[in-house]
Structures are given as structure tokens and as C-alpha cells.
Design a protein around this motif. Structure first.
Motif, mmCIF file in Angstrom:
data_model
loop_
_atom_site.group_PDB
_atom_site.id
_atom_site.type_symbol
_atom_site.label_atom_id
_atom_site.label_comp_id
_atom_site.label_asym_id
_atom_site.label_seq_id
_atom_site.Cartn_x
_atom_site.Cartn_y
_atom_site.Cartn_z
ATOM 1 N N TYR A 18 -9.872 12.658 2.953
ATOM 2 C CA TYR A 18 -9.483 11.258 2.723
ATOM 3 C C TYR A 18 -10.493 10.303 3.365
ATOM 4 C CZ TYR A 18 -4.771 12.935 1.350
ATOM 5 O OH TYR A 18 -3.699 13.544 0.744
ATOM 6 N N GLY A 19 -11.493 10.859 4.033
ATOM 7 C CA GLY A 19 -12.602 10.022 4.490
ATOM 8 C C GLY A 19 -12.479 9.460 5.886
ATOM 9 N N ALA A 20 -11.621 10.049 6.721
ATOM 10 C CA ALA A 20 -11.476 9.525 8.097
ATOM 11 C C ALA A 20 -12.658 9.958 8.959
ATOM 12 C CB ALA A 20 -10.180 10.041 8.707
ATOM 13 N N ALA A 79 -5.172 4.698 4.502
ATOM 14 C CA ALA A 79 -6.360 3.875 4.766
ATOM 15 C C ALA A 79 -7.301 3.929 3.561
ATOM 16 C CB ALA A 79 -7.063 4.352 6.029
ATOM 17 N N ALA A 80 -7.455 5.125 2.991
ATOM 18 C CA ALA A 80 -8.308 5.262 1.804
ATOM 19 C C ALA A 80 -7.768 4.378 0.683
ATOM 20 C CB ALA A 80 -8.348 6.729 1.367
ATOM 21 N N ARG A 81 -6.479 4.430 0.496
ATOM 22 C CA ARG A 81 -5.818 3.647 -0.550
ATOM 23 C C ARG A 81 -6.039 2.145 -0.345
ATOM 24 N NH1 ARG A 81 -3.349 5.487 -5.297
ATOM 25 N NH2 ARG A 81 -1.884 3.857 -5.930
ATOM 26 N N ALA A 82 -6.082 1.730 0.944
ATOM 27 C CA ALA A 82 -6.236 0.312 1.272
ATOM 28 C C ALA A 82 -7.704 -0.093 1.405
ATOM 29 C CB ALA A 82 -5.504 0.013 2.583
ATOM 30 N N GLY A 83 -8.614 0.883 1.333
ATOM 31 C CA GLY A 83 -10.028 0.576 1.520
ATOM 32 C C GLY A 83 -10.367 0.215 2.954
ATOM 33 N N MET A 84 -9.685 0.839 3.902
ATOM 34 C CA MET A 84 -9.947 0.574 5.318
ATOM 35 C C MET A 84 -10.599 1.776 5.977
ATOM 36 S SD MET A 84 -6.285 -0.718 6.542
ATOM 37 C CE MET A 84 -6.541 -2.016 7.692
ATOM 38 N N GLN A 85 -11.266 1.514 7.081
ATOM 39 C CA GLN A 85 -11.795 2.625 7.879
ATOM 40 C C GLN A 85 -10.668 3.235 8.706
ATOM 41 O OE1 GLN A 85 -14.978 1.834 10.606
ATOM 42 N NE2 GLN A 85 -16.161 0.783 9.013
ATOM 43 N N LEU A 137 -6.574 3.279 13.708
ATOM 44 C CA LEU A 137 -6.858 4.328 14.683
ATOM 45 C C LEU A 137 -5.571 5.059 15.017
ATOM 46 C CD1 LEU A 137 -8.714 5.461 17.070
ATOM 47 C CD2 LEU A 137 -7.818 3.544 18.414
ATOM 48 N N CYS A 138 -5.657 6.385 15.174
ATOM 49 C CA CYS A 138 -4.495 7.113 15.698
ATOM 50 C C CYS A 138 -4.925 8.377 16.421
ATOM 51 C CB CYS A 138 -3.502 7.467 14.588
ATOM 52 S SG CYS A 138 -4.092 8.677 13.399
ATOM 53 N N ALA A 139 -4.041 8.831 17.311
ATOM 54 C CA ALA A 139 -4.124 10.182 17.871
ATOM 55 C C ALA A 139 -3.152 11.014 17.065
ATOM 56 C CB ALA A 139 -3.696 10.170 19.333
ATOM 57 N N SER A 140 -3.401 12.315 16.951
ATOM 58 C CA SER A 140 -2.482 13.081 16.119
ATOM 59 C C SER A 140 -2.537 14.566 16.395
ATOM 60 C CB SER A 140 -2.794 12.826 14.645
ATOM 61 O OG SER A 140 -1.892 13.534 13.814
ATOM 62 N N THR A 141 -1.389 15.216 16.191
ATOM 63 C CA THR A 141 -1.359 16.675 16.144
ATOM 64 C C THR A 141 -1.610 17.143 14.707
ATOM 65 O OG1 THR A 141 1.031 16.649 15.840
ATOM 66 C CG2 THR A 141 0.233 16.861 18.110
ATOM 67 N N GLY A 142 -1.929 16.226 13.803
ATOM 68 C CA GLY A 142 -2.364 16.607 12.455
ATOM 69 C C GLY A 142 -1.738 15.830 11.323
ATOM 70 N N ASN A 143 -0.438 15.691 11.325
ATOM 71 C CA ASN A 143 0.199 15.049 10.171
ATOM 72 C C ASN A 143 0.021 13.529 10.152
ATOM 73 O OD1 ASN A 143 1.159 17.185 8.625
ATOM 74 N ND2 ASN A 143 2.884 17.503 10.014
ATOM 75 N N THR A 144 0.089 12.908 11.322
ATOM 76 C CA THR A 144 -0.141 11.459 11.361
ATOM 77 C C THR A 144 -1.549 11.145 10.869
ATOM 78 O OG1 THR A 144 1.402 11.148 13.182
ATOM 79 C CG2 THR A 144 -0.246 9.435 12.883
ATOM 80 N N SER A 145 -2.522 11.941 11.295
ATOM 81 C CA SER A 145 -3.915 11.665 10.897
ATOM 82 C C SER A 145 -4.105 11.874 9.398
ATOM 83 C CB SER A 145 -4.886 12.522 11.703
ATOM 84 O OG SER A 145 -4.541 13.881 11.671
ATOM 85 N N ALA A 146 -3.476 12.897 8.827
ATOM 86 C CA ALA A 146 -3.582 13.128 7.379
ATOM 87 C C ALA A 146 -3.014 11.924 6.622
ATOM 88 C CB ALA A 146 -2.832 14.405 6.993
ATOM 89 N N SER A 147 -1.871 11.461 7.072
ATOM 90 C CA SER A 147 -1.210 10.354 6.393
ATOM 91 C C SER A 147 -1.993 9.049 6.589
ATOM 92 C CB SER A 147 0.214 10.216 6.942
ATOM 93 O OG SER A 147 0.924 9.237 6.242
ATOM 94 N N ALA A 148 -2.424 8.791 7.823
ATOM 95 C CA ALA A 148 -3.185 7.568 8.104
ATOM 96 C C ALA A 148 -4.451 7.537 7.251
ATOM 97 C CB ALA A 148 -3.549 7.507 9.590
ATOM 98 N N ALA A 149 -5.127 8.672 7.166
ATOM 99 C CA ALA A 149 -6.383 8.726 6.412
ATOM 100 C C ALA A 149 -6.138 8.437 4.926
ATOM 101 C CB ALA A 149 -7.034 10.097 6.591
ATOM 102 N N ALA A 150 -5.059 8.974 4.393
ATOM 103 C CA ALA A 150 -4.768 8.771 2.962
ATOM 104 C C ALA A 150 -4.429 7.304 2.670
ATOM 105 C CB ALA A 150 -3.601 9.662 2.542
ATOM 106 N N ILE A 207 0.884 -1.180 0.000
ATOM 107 C CA ILE A 207 0.000 0.000 0.000
ATOM 108 C C ILE A 207 0.915 1.222 0.000
ATOM 109 C CG2 ILE A 207 -1.906 1.195 1.135
ATOM 110 C CD1 ILE A 207 -2.583 -1.710 0.334
ATOM 111 N N SER A 208 1.024 1.846 -1.156
ATOM 112 C CA SER A 208 1.999 2.937 -1.303
ATOM 113 C C SER A 208 1.406 4.082 -2.109
ATOM 114 C CB SER A 208 3.246 2.404 -2.020
ATOM 115 O OG SER A 208 4.117 3.468 -2.350
ATOM 116 N N LEU A 209 1.865 5.282 -1.810
ATOM 117 C CA LEU A 209 1.541 6.447 -2.643
ATOM 118 C C LEU A 209 2.843 7.022 -3.231
ATOM 119 C CD1 LEU A 209 -1.077 8.028 -0.198
ATOM 120 C CD2 LEU A 209 -1.588 7.296 -2.541
ATOM 121 N N ASN A 210 3.818 6.151 -3.392
ATOM 122 C CA ASN A 210 5.140 6.555 -3.893
ATOM 123 C C ASN A 210 5.803 7.612 -3.010
ATOM 124 O OD1 ASN A 210 4.627 4.759 -5.867
ATOM 125 N ND2 ASN A 210 4.937 6.144 -7.591
#
Ligand code: AN7
Length: 364
Positions: A127-129, A100-106, A85-98, A28-31
Motif C-alpha cells: 500500500y506504499g507505506a 492513506a493510499a486511498r486518500a493520497g497521503m503519506q 503515522l502509527c505504531a503497530s503490531t501489524g493490522n493497524t499499519s496495514a489498514s493505515a497504509a491502505a 475516505i472509505s473502502l466499504n
């Protein structure tokens, strides 16, 4: 092993033999990764050093978190997880959401209410989180995530997930390959302290394999209002305008201490005012726009270079250990456009003039 030329196929493809990946792991990669290592002429001349900027803001979601997230999400899919699932100051959540979207996960993200930069918040939503704002700080959000993680219906993708740091260590590999050797000194911002732990692991692994012949000194930089590692004690009420690193109880405390102790490095701090000045300076002098948390190492070097009494800074002891004209690398962890509000404090609104040549010329 044969060193590959920089390419943009994602860090798992590029560094497969150095990562805990099997033939069964889905990719699962976005290059992500293979980010520019930019020479910084102005910092180089200020410090009589060869200074480079590892520009991690040019990753797919515009922060270094993507290196760890491609690993965490690929392994989560391999293990059959359906929700992350994650807690975040912002960047982790942006990345996790992207990813997860790519993998079709919630994806569920817990954020400190009102303290997330706009760009990062928009990313998580787009990204649908599922976004939940916690009336507390990042440390409160991470405590809740740890509790939820014990219920086993979520895979936690904070840096407490071991695959995250494995992915993030690849930035150190890229630096060694591009410079042909590890730098003498590496500076990076510290929040939850995962990234400094990961870089030290990456540098140490290539050193042990004989790919590099030296280890850098590590210099971790915190905001002065959120500086638990600098002071050697957790903080209950961290405060800084660099919201990405507004963290009082870093999860990777021991990893960060190990990096500093083993490399004979140190932690140092900069004020919010110094951070804002450094953000502007870097944009105007080098043409690079990085978010406030990213420029704390730049702020530290500018402070050191202009200090009337440099020996008052811990950084001074580090520079005294370096050879003449050392190679220095700074990680710029996130893109400046993530946080337009904070940057807008440094600008005045544009001048409005009538749409005539005369008017425009009059104001040049
Ligand atoms: C731009 O997104 O902790 O010391 O939840 O976004 O590895 O935590 C972000 C951290 C530096 C600090 N620069 O890295 C999160 C989060 C930027 C960041 C850090 C963060 P760590």
C-alpha cells in the motif's frame, strides 16, 4: 432514527448520525464494516448458548482496524493533514497504509522488528507505506510515535486518535441491529485495549438511545504471556505467538477497565498452546480461519467448556450471571491468512504422489 438494513457502503455512510462527521468531512472509505455475524453451531452446543462470530477478518484489509481507520483518515484529510503515522503490531499499519493510499497521503509505520506476521508486513509495503522496524516491542514503537506526534507534522492514527474508537464502536451497532438486541455476553481479544473500549461505547450508546434494552457483560481475553490487564499491572516483556496482541502497556487501559467494571465483566487468559488448538478447531469445526490473536476468545470458551474445575477460571463467575441459553458474541478480529507462518506449525506438508489415478486412489 430509522434502522437501515445491512449494506456495504462503509461505516460512515451507514452510521453517519452516530459519528463526529460534518458535511465538510471527505469520505475516505473502502466499504468497510457490515461484516457477517455467523452462527456457531458447535460452540453453541458446547456451551448451551446461542453463539455468534462477528467475522471482522472480512473487512477490506482483513481486520477490524478498517472501521476506525476510515474515520481517522477522513478526519485527517478534513484537517488538511499530509502525513499520518502509527505504531503497530501489524493490522493497524496495514489498514493505515491502505486508507492513506486511498486518500493520497503519506503513511509512516513503526513496527517491532521481526515480530510482524508476513501478510501484514506485505500489506504495509504494497500500500506504499514507509516502514521502519524498531529494535524493540510495540510499546517502544508507540512511545516513539507519541513523541513524533508532538512535533505536529504527523497525524497519529493509533487508537489514541479519538476518531479511531468512534469508528470501531460501529461493530457493536451492527450486532445489535442484526440480533435485534445486545447479546448477554461479548468476548473479544485485548491488546492495546482500544477495541474493547470502543465496543463498550457502542453498546452503551445504543442502550442510552433505547435501541437496545440491555448491556452485555464484557469479557476481555489476553494471551497469558501478555496479560497486563488480567494481572492489573503493565508488563515490560510481553511474549506470545499471537503477535497482534503482544503488548505490555495498553494505551486504552482506563477504557478497558471501565468496560469491565461497568458491565460487571472480567479479563481472562489463554496459553499459546490453547490459542493454536483453538485456531485449528475453529477452521475444522466451523470452516472459519482467523489469525491467532482473533481466536483467544474461542480458546477461552473451549477451555471453559472442557474444564474439570471451571470455578478455577474467572470466566466461570461470568457464566453464572447469565440466563439459561444466553446469546454470546465473539469478535474474530483478523483473517487467518494474515499470518501463514504461525498457522503452518499446525500442518504437515502435502503428500506427493505420481500423477496416476492408481496412486491417488491408493492414498485416499
Ligand atoms: C487481530 O495492529 O494493536 O485491544 O497495532 O490486530 O484494540 O489493540 C492490533 C491489535 C486483536 C487487539 N486482534 O485489539 C495493531 C494492534 C487483532 C489485532 C487486537 C489486535 P486492541
Amino acid at each position: 432514527m430509522s434502522l437501515k438494513q445491512p449494506c456495504r457502503s462503509g461505516i460512515i455512510s451507514r452510521y453517519r448520525e452516530h459519528l463526529p462527521i460534518s458535511n465538510k468531512t471527505p469520505l475516505i472509505s473502502l466499504n468497510e464494516g457490515s461484516t457477517p455475524l455467523l452462527h456457531s453451531p458447535k460452540l453453541s452446543s458446547l456451551l448451551s448458548a446461542h453463539v455468534y462470530l462477528k467475522y471482522e477478518g472480512l473487512n477490506p484489509t482483513c481486520s477490524f482496524k478498517d472501521r476506525g481507520m476510515t474515520m481517522a483518515i477522513s478526519k485527517a484529510v478534513e484537517e488538511g493533514a499530509k502525513r499520518i503515522l502509527c505504531a503497530s503490531t501489524g493490522n493497524t499499519s496495514a489498514s493505515a497504509a491502505a486508507y492513506a493510499a486511498r486518500a493520497g497521503m503519506q503513511c509512516v509505520v513503526l513496527l517491532p522488528a521481526g515480530r510482524i506476521a508476513t501478510g501484514k508486513m506485505i500489506q504495509a509495503y504494497l500500500y506504499g507505506a514507509r516502514v521502519i522496524a524498531i529494535q524493540g516491542n510495540f510499546d517502544d514503537a508507540l512511545r516513539l510515535v507519541r513523541q513524533l506526534g508532538e512535533r505536529h507534522d504527523f497525524v497519529v492514527v493509533n487508537s489514541t486518535n479519538p476518531y479511531r474508537l468512534e469508528g470501531q464502536k460501529t461493530a457493536a451497532f451492527e450486532i445489535i441491529e442484526e440480533l435485534g438486541e445486545a447479546p448477554h455476553l461479548h468476548l473479544l481479544p485485548v491488546g492495546n485495549a482500544g477495541n474493547i473500549t470502543a465496543y463498550w461505547r457502542g453498546y452503551s450508546e445504543f442502550y442510552r438511545l433505547g435501541i437496545s434494552q440491555r448491556l452485555p457483560l464484557m469479557l476481555g481475553v489476553e494471551a497469558s504471556g501478555a496479560a497486563p490487564l488480567y494481572h492489573g499491572a503493565p508488563m515490560d516483556h510481553p511474549e506470545t505467538l499471537a503477535t497482534a496482541i503482544r503488548i505490555g502497556q495498553p494505551a486504552s487501559w482506563h477504557g478497558a477497565m471501565k468496560a469491565i467494571e461497568e458491565s460487571s465483566g472480567c479479563f481472562d487468559i489463554v496459553s499459546d498452546e490453547e490459542i493454536l488448538k483453538a485456531q485449528q478447531w475453529l477452521a475444522r469445526e466451523e470452516g472459519v480461519f482467523a489469525e491467532p490473536a482473533s481466536v483467544v476468545p474461542v480458546a477461552l470458551l473451549l477451555k471453559y467448556a472442557s474444564a474439570t474445575n471451571p470455578s478455577s477460571l474467572r470466566t466461570n463467575a461470568i457464566f453464572r450471571k447469565l440466563p439459561a441459553h444466553p446469546t454470546v458474541v465473539l469478535t474474530l478480529t483478523g483473517h487467518g491468512l494474515k499470518d501463514p507462518e504461525t498457522a503452518s506449525h499446525s500442518i504437515s506438508p502435502p503428500l506427493e504422489v505420481a500423477p496416476t489415478l492408481q496412486e491417488v486412489l491408493a492414498h485416499l
